[in-house]
Scaffold this motif. Structure first.
Motif, mmCIF file in Angstrom:
data_model
loop_
_atom_site.group_PDB
_atom_site.id
_atom_site.type_symbol
_atom_site.label_atom_id
_atom_site.label_comp_id
_atom_site.label_asym_id
_atom_site.label_seq_id
_atom_site.Cartn_x
_atom_site.Cartn_y
_atom_site.Cartn_z
ATOM 1 N N ASP A 1 0.804 -1.221 0.000
ATOM 2 C CA ASP A 1 0.000 0.000 0.000
ATOM 3 C C ASP A 1 0.840 1.275 0.000
ATOM 4 O OD1 ASP A 1 0.865 -0.584 2.566
ATOM 5 O OD2 ASP A 1 -0.995 0.003 3.561
ATOM 6 N N LEU A 2 2.103 1.173 -0.380
ATOM 7 C CA LEU A 2 2.949 2.367 -0.539
ATOM 8 C C LEU A 2 3.297 2.534 -2.017
ATOM 9 C CD1 LEU A 2 5.632 2.577 2.316
ATOM 10 C CD2 LEU A 2 3.759 4.156 1.846
ATOM 11 N N PRO A 3 2.691 3.465 -2.726
ATOM 12 C CA PRO A 3 3.004 3.668 -4.141
ATOM 13 C C PRO A 3 4.365 4.346 -4.319
ATOM 14 C CG PRO A 3 1.487 5.352 -3.391
ATOM 15 C CD PRO A 3 1.670 4.404 -2.239
ATOM 16 N N PRO A 4 4.903 4.314 -5.540
ATOM 17 C CA PRO A 4 6.212 4.930 -5.791
ATOM 18 C C PRO A 4 6.288 6.398 -5.393
ATOM 19 C CG PRO A 4 5.541 3.610 -7.675
ATOM 20 C CD PRO A 4 4.370 3.638 -6.737
ATOM 21 N N GLU A 5 5.152 7.081 -5.440
ATOM 22 C CA GLU A 5 5.123 8.501 -5.059
ATOM 23 C C GLU A 5 5.516 8.707 -3.594
ATOM 24 O OE1 GLU A 5 3.105 8.080 -8.784
ATOM 25 O OE2 GLU A 5 2.857 6.978 -6.904
ATOM 26 N N GLU A 6 5.458 7.631 -2.805
ATOM 27 C CA GLU A 6 5.801 7.699 -1.381
ATOM 28 C C GLU A 6 7.168 7.074 -1.089
ATOM 29 O OE1 GLU A 6 3.797 9.373 0.531
ATOM 30 O OE2 GLU A 6 2.194 9.546 -0.953
ATOM 31 N N LEU B 1 18.366 -3.114 2.623
ATOM 32 C CA LEU B 1 17.248 -4.011 2.327
ATOM 33 C C LEU B 1 16.732 -3.737 0.920
ATOM 34 C CD1 LEU B 1 15.232 -3.581 5.651
ATOM 35 C CD2 LEU B 1 16.504 -5.609 4.984
ATOM 36 N N ASN B 2 16.425 -4.791 0.174
ATOM 37 C CA ASN B 2 15.790 -4.608 -1.126
ATOM 38 C C ASN B 2 14.349 -4.159 -0.939
ATOM 39 O OD1 ASN B 2 17.624 -7.430 -2.182
ATOM 40 N ND2 ASN B 2 17.883 -5.399 -3.052
ATOM 41 N N PHE B 3 13.888 -3.292 -1.826
ATOM 42 C CA PHE B 3 12.482 -2.885 -1.819
ATOM 43 C C PHE B 3 11.885 -3.370 -3.132
ATOM 44 C CE2 PHE B 3 8.695 -0.310 -1.729
ATOM 45 C CZ PHE B 3 8.410 -0.193 -0.373
ATOM 46 N N ILE B 4 10.979 -4.322 -3.026
ATOM 47 C CA ILE B 4 10.449 -5.024 -4.192
ATOM 48 C C ILE B 4 9.081 -4.457 -4.525
ATOM 49 C CG2 ILE B 4 9.659 -7.287 -5.001
ATOM 50 C CD1 ILE B 4 11.938 -8.087 -2.622
ATOM 51 N N ARG B 5 8.927 -4.094 -5.773
ATOM 52 C CA ARG B 5 7.691 -3.445 -6.197
ATOM 53 C C ARG B 5 6.845 -4.411 -7.030
ATOM 54 N NH1 ARG B 5 6.869 1.368 -4.079
ATOM 55 N NH2 ARG B 5 8.705 2.320 -4.986
ATOM 56 N N LEU B 6 5.537 -4.217 -6.967
ATOM 57 C CA LEU B 6 4.618 -5.007 -7.777
ATOM 58 C C LEU B 6 4.319 -4.288 -9.086
ATOM 59 C CD1 LEU B 6 1.916 -6.006 -5.109
ATOM 60 C CD2 LEU B 6 4.044 -7.166 -5.648
ATOM 61 N N GLU C 1 2.793 1.475 -20.142
ATOM 62 C CA GLU C 1 4.134 1.966 -20.511
ATOM 63 C C GLU C 1 4.476 3.283 -19.818
ATOM 64 O OE1 GLU C 1 6.265 0.193 -22.190
ATOM 65 O OE2 GLU C 1 4.754 -1.359 -22.430
ATOM 66 N N LYS C 2 3.468 4.080 -19.566
ATOM 67 C CA LYS C 2 3.691 5.372 -18.906
ATOM 68 C C LYS C 2 4.024 5.178 -17.430
ATOM 69 C CE LYS C 2 1.490 9.877 -18.293
ATOM 70 N NZ LYS C 2 0.235 10.643 -18.383
ATOM 71 N N ARG C 3 3.371 4.205 -16.800
ATOM 72 C CA ARG C 3 3.526 3.981 -15.363
ATOM 73 C C ARG C 3 4.744 3.131 -15.024
ATOM 74 N NH1 ARG C 3 2.627 6.241 -10.575
ATOM 75 N NH2 ARG C 3 2.150 4.757 -8.920
ATOM 76 N N LEU C 4 5.110 2.203 -15.915
ATOM 77 C CA LEU C 4 6.154 1.224 -15.615
ATOM 78 C C LEU C 4 7.483 1.844 -15.160
ATOM 79 C CD1 LEU C 4 6.824 -1.790 -15.472
ATOM 80 C CD2 LEU C 4 7.511 -1.671 -17.882
ATOM 81 N N PRO C 5 8.009 2.877 -15.833
ATOM 82 C CA PRO C 5 9.279 3.460 -15.369
ATOM 83 C C PRO C 5 9.215 3.976 -13.930
ATOM 84 C CG PRO C 5 8.764 4.244 -17.569
ATOM 85 C CD PRO C 5 7.542 3.523 -17.075
ATOM 86 N N THR C 6 8.066 4.514 -13.544
ATOM 87 C CA THR C 6 7.885 5.005 -12.170
ATOM 88 C C THR C 6 7.939 3.844 -11.183
ATOM 89 O OG1 THR C 6 6.476 6.755 -13.039
ATOM 90 C CG2 THR C 6 6.389 6.389 -10.672
#
Length: 263
Positions: A130-135, A148-153, A160-165
């Protein structure tokens, strides 16, 4: 290099795909959960995802929600989850552990204290759904600085627009959610997953692991064949919820791991 990075390097050298298993910490109780977690590497698990029980698990389906409730009812807390990891580490210093959960318990503890305690307990990575990249400044970047690694879903709706973020501050691996919706809700299909994995891999050097909707050795093999590995959660948690013995759960996990490793 974290244990996660080292594990993927070793698997790549062997030409093997990764098998990742999810279990809820403290389900059905602390002692049984510790036994199950200790048995996972012997069953062929490459990376352990350890669920942190939470009262409002919005990304999880009924199977994992019930597991979290069983764990909470048995008294499982963030501290006892870290204790469980530390106990596991006394016998196994190589199998990576990813703590998967929600931000509220971490925030309540305090980010700096949590990261220091998690590192000391032997946690290698975090998935905080529940923590988006904006946070990212909130936890992701401090976690990376703490080692620590931070693994994103990434999901079928990550365009394509969202993936780089999404990929920007991700490390360890990318967790591709193969189906839209909650955990345990539908079956993953390799034909759908393959092109999506290729799309993500074109944008990152990180391994891409696929989860959600994998519940048989055949499905594990099929999905791992089009990715760097697969995650099974709900199917394993269901076995635990049915009161299966540690040996029975381990045998089921071993069959899934064999499937993924055949890919």
């Amino acid at each position: 290099m974290t244990r996660i990075d080292a594990k993927f390097a070793a698997l790549k050298a062997e030409g093997k795909k990764a098998f990742v298993s999810y279990v809820m910490a403290g389900d059905p109780d602390y002692a049984t959960s510790l036994e199950i977690v200790k048995a996972l590497p012997k069953a062929g698990v490459d990376i352990i995802e350890l669920g942190l029980p939470f009262t409002d698990p919005m990304a999880d389906g009924p199977t994992i929600q019930l597991a979290g409730q069983r764990a909470l009812d048995a008294g499982q807390t963030l501290q006892s989850t870290l204790d469980l990891a530390a106990e596991f580490r006394k016998e196994d210093d190589t199998t990576p552990i990813v703590l998967m959960g929600y931000y509220n318990p971490i925030y309540s503890r305090g980010v700096d204290k949590f990261l220091a305690d998690a590192k000391e307990a032997g946690i290698d990575g975090l998935i905080v759904v529940d923590l988006p990249p904006e946070e990212d400044d909130e936890l992701c970047i401090p976690a990376q600085k703490a080692g620590l690694n931070f693994i994103r879903l990434a999901t079928p709706t990550t365009d394509e627009k969202r993936l780089p973020t999404v990929l920007q501050n991700t490390s360890g691996f990318v967790y591709y959610v193969s189906v839209t919706g909650i955990t345990g809700s539908a079956e993953a299909q390799a034909g759908n997953v393959g092109p999506e994995v290729a799309r993500i891999k074109a944008a990152t050097d990180l391994p891409v692991i696929v989860g959600f909707g994998i519940n048989t050795p055949e499905a594990a093999e099929n999905i791992a064949s089009v990715a760097d590995g697969c995650v099974v959660g709900s199917a394993i948690v269901k076995e635990i919820g049915e009161g299966k013995s540690v040996e029975e759960v381990s045998a089921f996990v071993a069959s899934l791991a064999d499937g993924a490793h055949r890919a």
